[in-house]
Design a protein around this motif. Structure first.
Motif, PDB file in Angstrom:
ATOM      1  N   ASN A   1     -11.423  -2.209 -21.457  1.00 41.47           N
ATOM      2  CA  ASN A   1     -11.987  -1.448 -22.568  1.00 41.47           C
ATOM      3  C   ASN A   1     -13.429  -1.877 -22.852  1.00 41.47           C
ATOM      4  OD1 ASN A   1     -12.169   0.320 -24.720  1.00 41.47           O
ATOM      5  ND2 ASN A   1     -10.992  -0.977 -26.121  1.00 41.47           N
TER       6      ASN A   1
ATOM      7  N   GLN B   1      -4.651   0.391 -16.075  1.00 37.01           N
ATOM      8  CA  GLN B   1      -5.020  -0.049 -17.416  1.00 37.01           C
ATOM      9  C   GLN B   1      -6.489  -0.457 -17.398  1.00 37.01           C
ATOM     10  OE1 GLN B   1      -2.605  -3.178 -19.099  1.00 37.01           O
ATOM     11  NE2 GLN B   1      -3.115  -2.535 -21.166  1.00 37.01           N
TER      12      GLN B   1
ATOM     13  N   LYS C   1      -5.800  -7.363 -23.149  1.00 35.46           N
ATOM     14  CA  LYS C   1      -5.996  -6.283 -22.181  1.00 35.46           C
ATOM     15  C   LYS C   1      -6.546  -5.011 -22.816  1.00 35.46           C
ATOM     16  CE  LYS C   1      -2.842  -7.359 -18.388  1.00 35.46           C
ATOM     17  NZ  LYS C   1      -1.683  -6.874 -17.587  1.00 35.46           N
ATOM     18  N   ASN C   2      -6.109  -4.686 -24.021  1.00 35.94           N
ATOM     19  CA  ASN C   2      -6.557  -3.458 -24.677  1.00 35.94           C
ATOM     20  C   ASN C   2      -7.692  -3.691 -25.664  1.00 35.94           C
ATOM     21  OD1 ASN C   2      -4.613  -1.720 -23.427  1.00 35.94           O
ATOM     22  ND2 ASN C   2      -3.052  -2.595 -24.782  1.00 35.94           N
ATOM     23  N   ARG C   3      -8.130  -4.937 -25.770  1.00 41.34           N
ATOM     24  CA  ARG C   3      -9.134  -5.295 -26.775  1.00 41.34           C
ATOM     25  C   ARG C   3     -10.496  -4.727 -26.425  1.00 41.34           C
ATOM     26  NH1 ARG C   3      -8.195  -9.698 -30.102  1.00 41.34           N
ATOM     27  NH2 ARG C   3      -6.061  -9.378 -29.391  1.00 41.34           N
TER      28      ARG C   3
END
Length: 505
Positions: A249, A246, A214-216
């Motif tokens: 990215n 969220q 998810k944050n990659r």
């Protein structure tokens, strides 16, 4: 007279497009047929000059569904015929993007060979429309394996992109590859808008299934009609990121031999004949006749009898040329009993036959978790889909990306006749960007890999020497240099050439 002219031109186009579609349609064949339909349809498909046909928005709470346990279910133990020593995980399965209708998109995911916990996530999208990202992208271009000539075994791709990223392949839109819908009429309303929305719904649900990504750092790559898919999905992500708790990215997009601007990409337009002339396929007399007798600037095109005669002189012999790569040999054999010796440094024109045979093997489909009972037809690399809407141009989206500090890489195989590099260069000029790094030769193993120019704001254009429509199929080593440099956020390596010095006069 107009109808007669269209009939004549249709006969000419038959040699290049419909003849190929009746046997085996390549990604470039399907794209050319769509361009032809756009050029001749009344009213014109994709006549809107908007980059995306609408801005349909939806709440994430409405489309994101529970994904618990599905990642484990999707894990692939091993693919039939794969090499023994494989040090990465593979997954394959479906994400439902419309529960009411029963529309589901198929994905194949390979984790990185290296530090998978830190390397970026890359989504790959093939074009068409209707070509399989699993069949093309994974099995014939940037995936970890290639299919041997027996159609049963696999060998490793030492230039696979999962050496530098975690790579996700998506069969999109519905009707491509293993993706399916429970409604036969649903497949008849594919288009740019729904494809972008479905891909976004797929992605946010897939990230729920694989939350560690998810944050990659996230990149989208593709080719051909992916020149629409990739920018439009990136645009959709940007719009939804404004409201998402969220955000995805998104860092950049990369598109190869892409269709990006309709006026520049039209089938059998002037750029095509100029490109073929520059490659020695057209005489000086014929190209002069085309320049004088044909007007490709705006439909309805002005085409005289001399124009049609000259166009025929160019097109008729091309029945014996592989237009995706004008210098490639034609396929002269079928499946072999035992795998032939294969080198990634030498393109095999029969590769599509091997991939099709492999993907239609029941044990392969079972290993991939493909629900073949839902598609009701043999697996094909490309299926020609009905297309209901298409953007006139995606170029305005490039401006949006640069304003949002999203890097853009556009690249062209320099011997592709379907979307020649001259098409793409003409399109990019419309952006009126200033050069940050002027045109230079880039280095691939101490030889020219191609040429590149970097524009202000973060857009890079590069050519790839000796590559056709699917760059990584023809030049996997150079394509690997291309993607590694892009993901690292550095320019392509410069070939060291002696600097010019003024001669003494």
């Amino acid at each position: 007279m107009k109808n007669r002219g269209n009939l004549v031109l249709g006969v000419l186009l038959y040699f290049l497009v419909f003849l190929g579609l009746s046997c085996h349609a390549t990604q470039g064949d399907v794209l050319w047929r769509l361009m032809w339909e756009k050029a001749t349809a009344e009213p014109k498909i994709g006549g809107s000059k908007l980059s995306v046909t609408s801005e349909r928005r939806f709440l994430l709470s409405e489309v994101v569904k529970p994904q618990a346990g599905l990642k484990e279910k999707d894990k692939i133990d091993m693919l039939p015929g794969q090499p023994r020593k494989v040090n990465f995980n593979q997954y394959g399965g479906y994400v439902t993007v419309d529960e009411k209708i029963g529309r589901a998109l198929y994905y194949y995911f390979v984790e990185a060979e290296g530090p998978k916990d830190t390397l970026p996530l890359v989504l790959w999208l093939n074009g068409g429309p209707g070509c399989s990202s699993v069949g093309y992208g994974a099995m014939a271009e940037v995936g970890p394996f290639r299919v041997s000539s027996d159609g049963k075994t696999l060998y490793q791709n030492q230039y696979a992109w999962n050496k530098v990223a975690n790579v996700l392949f998506l069969d999109s839109p519905v009707g491509a590859g293993f993706s399916y819908t429970n409604s036969s009429s649903d497949e008849q309303v594919n288009g740019d808008e729904r494809t972008a929305n479905d891909a976004y719904v797929f992605l946010v649900n897939w990230l729920e299934r694989f939350p560690e990504y998810k944050n990659r750092e996230f990149y989208i790559a593709g080719e051909s009609y992916g020149g629409h898919y990739v920018p439009q999905l990136a645009h959709t992500i940007i719009q939804h990121n404004k409201e998402a708790k969220q955000p995805i990215n998104l860092k950049g997009i990369a598109i190869g031999n892409p269709m990006v601007h309709e006026e520049d990409d039209g089938a059998l337009g002037g750029h095509f004949f100029e490109f073929m002339w520059s490659r020695g396929f057209v005489s000086e007399k014929t190209i002069d006749s085309i320049r004088k007798g044909c007007d490709f600037s705006q439909p309805p095109f002005r085409r005289t009898k001399a124009c049609f005669r000259s166009m025929y002189e160019v097109i008729a012999p091309l029945e014996f040329v592989f237009m995706d790569n004008i210098y490639a040999p034609l396929c002269d054999h079928h499946l072999t009993a035992k795998p032939m010796y294969t080198s990634l440094d030498s393109f095999d024109p029969c590769n599509d036959i091997y991939v099709t045979a492999y993907m239609n093997r029941p044990e392969v489909q079972n290993a991939l978790h493909a629900n073949v009972t839902k598609i009701n037809y043999p697996w094909e690399e490309c299926r020609s889909l009905n297309w209901t809407d298409g953007a006139f141009s995606v170029l305005p989206l490039f401006t949006e990306f640069l304003e949002n500090e999203i890097r853009v890489l556009v690249y062209s195989g320099d011997i592709d006749a379907k979307i020649p590099m001259t098409f793409t260069q003409t399109s990019l000029k419309r952006l009126n960007l200033s050069e940050a790094t002027p045109w230079y030769a880039w280095d691939s193993n101490s030889e020219i890999g191609g040429f590149s120019v970097v524009y202000e704001g973060g857009l890079t254009y590069a050519t790839v020497k000796g590559a056709g429509h699917e760059v990584p199929s023809y030049q996997p080593k150079r394509a690997f240099v291309l993607i590694k440099s892009f993901l690292d956020g550095v320019p392509l390596p410069r070939l060291h050439i002696k600097e010019y010095s003024d001669p003494e006069v």
